[in-house]
Design an enzyme around this catalytic site. Structure first.
Site, PDB file in Angstrom:
ATOM      1  CG  HIS A  20      36.379  78.233  60.067  1.00 13.64           C
ATOM      2  ND1 HIS A  20      37.010  78.262  61.287  1.00 13.64           N
ATOM      3  CD2 HIS A  20      37.308  78.569  59.142  1.00 13.64           C
ATOM      4  CE1 HIS A  20      38.288  78.602  61.110  1.00 13.64           C
ATOM      5  NE2 HIS A  20      38.495  78.797  59.814  1.00 13.64           N
ATOM      6  CE  LYS A  44      48.946  76.336  60.548  1.00 12.32           C
ATOM      7  NZ  LYS A  44      47.899  76.721  59.597  1.00 12.32           N
ATOM      8  NE  ARG A  93      39.881  85.642  57.274  1.00 10.95           N
ATOM      9  CZ  ARG A  93      40.808  85.188  58.088  1.00 10.95           C
ATOM     10  NH1 ARG A  93      40.504  84.949  59.329  1.00 10.95           N
ATOM     11  NH2 ARG A  93      42.043  84.985  57.668  1.00 10.95           N
ATOM     12  CB  SER A 131      41.557  79.727  64.223  1.00  6.83           C
ATOM     13  OG  SER A 131      40.555  79.184  63.420  1.00  6.83           O
TER      14      SER A 131
HETATM   15  O1  PNS Z   1      42.865  76.937  57.579  1.00  3.94           O
HETATM   16  P1  PNS Z   1      44.168  77.056  56.831  1.00  3.94           P
HETATM   17  O2  PNS Z   1      45.335  76.810  57.764  1.00  3.94           O
HETATM   18  O3  PNS Z   1      44.282  78.365  56.101  1.00  3.94           O
HETATM   19  O4  PNS Z   1      44.165  75.886  55.721  1.00  3.94           O
HETATM   20  C1  PNS Z   1      45.261  75.723  54.862  1.00  3.94           C
HETATM   21  C2  PNS Z   1      45.151  74.401  54.069  1.00  3.94           C
HETATM   22  C3  PNS Z   1      44.954  73.233  54.995  1.00  3.94           C
HETATM   23  C4  PNS Z   1      44.007  74.470  53.115  1.00  3.94           C
HETATM   24  C5  PNS Z   1      46.498  74.260  53.272  1.00  3.94           C
HETATM   25  O5  PNS Z   1      47.563  74.390  54.158  1.00  3.94           O
HETATM   26  C6  PNS Z   1      46.601  72.925  52.544  1.00  3.94           C
HETATM   27  O6  PNS Z   1      45.955  72.708  51.566  1.00  3.94           O
HETATM   28  N1  PNS Z   1      47.468  72.019  53.067  1.00  3.94           N
HETATM   29  C7  PNS Z   1      47.702  70.734  52.457  1.00  3.94           C
HETATM   30  C8  PNS Z   1      49.061  70.666  51.772  1.00  3.94           C
HETATM   31  C9  PNS Z   1      48.988  71.108  50.334  1.00  3.94           C
HETATM   32  O7  PNS Z   1      48.254  70.573  49.537  1.00  3.94           O
HETATM   33  N2  PNS Z   1      49.806  72.119  49.961  1.00  3.94           N
HETATM   34  C10 PNS Z   1      49.838  72.610  48.589  1.00  3.94           C
HETATM   35  C11 PNS Z   1      48.948  73.798  48.354  1.00  3.94           C
HETATM   36  S1  PNS Z   1      49.836  75.281  48.630  1.00  3.94           S
END
Ligand code: PNS
Length: 172
Positions: A20, A44, A93, A131
């Site tokens: 990250h 979550k 990745r 993570s």
């Molecule tokens: O580190 P992660 O868990 O892969 O991050 C995921 C994240 C936070 C970027 C994604 O879950 C997110 O954007 N959540 C906010 C809700 C949202 O906007 N959802 C619509 C897009 S699918």
């Protein structure tokens, strides 16, 4: 005067890994201000608290005034609008990341036409990192020093100690 380019690097960062950080520094070179934003998703369950996840990030961006650590809830695109970000950065990745990331990028752009997603590739040293793997290694007593920034190794160790439930044998 040129309009400032504001970038947004969102994630769970539960916890932040060297991968990250690598993506954050690469992204910060491509915009004027980078928001590294921690999602607060009540659905979550995260292992580390929001405060911890923010603190872990902040410790690693000390002295970097163009990198701002923040948090958001709800839709990512709404947060992007709020901070006037034009680019969402995400790390890729491996091919396995692609499907989820591709879907997210298209959903986000459908919701907010002005946002573009830029995928960055981390250093090959970190392509295997996640993570979840860091948490598992730490919970099982493994050495995480090559996986997370030195500033948070001790804290993660302390926090993950004794968190794995060991099934006790039944006494007949
Ligand atoms: O580190 P992660 O868990 O892969 O991050 C995921 C994240 C936070 C970027 C994604 O879950 C997110 O954007 N959540 C906010 C809700 C949202 O906007 N959802 C619509 C897009 S699918």
């Amino acid at each position: 005067m040129r309009k400032k380019i504001i970038g947004l690097y969102p994630g769970s960062f539960d916890p932040v890994t060297n991968g990250h950080l690598d993506i954050s520094f690469r992204a910060s070179k491509l915009c004027d201000i980078l928001y590294v934003a921690v999602v607060t998703n009540p659905k979550k369950q995260s292992f580390f608290s929001l405060e911890d996840r923010i603190e872990f990030l902040k410790r690693n961006f000390q002295g970097k005034s163009h990198i701002r650590v923040s948090s958001f809830n709800g839709l990512l695109v709404n947060y992007a609008k709020k901070i006037k970000a034009s680019i969402i950065f995400r790390g890729l990745r491996a091919v396995s990341d692609f499907e989820y990331e591709f879907q997210m990028a298209l959903i986000n752009r459908t919701l907010f036409q002005k946002i573009e997603t830029v995928f960055l590739v981390p250093s090959e040293k970190y392509v295997f990192l996640s993570s979840s793997a860091v948490k598992e290694v730490a919970q099982l007593g493994g050495n995480i020093k090559n996986f997370v920034p030195p500033k948070i190794v001790q804290y993660i160790k302390k926090k993950t100690k004794n968190t794995v439930s060991v099934t006790k044998p039944l006494h007949f």
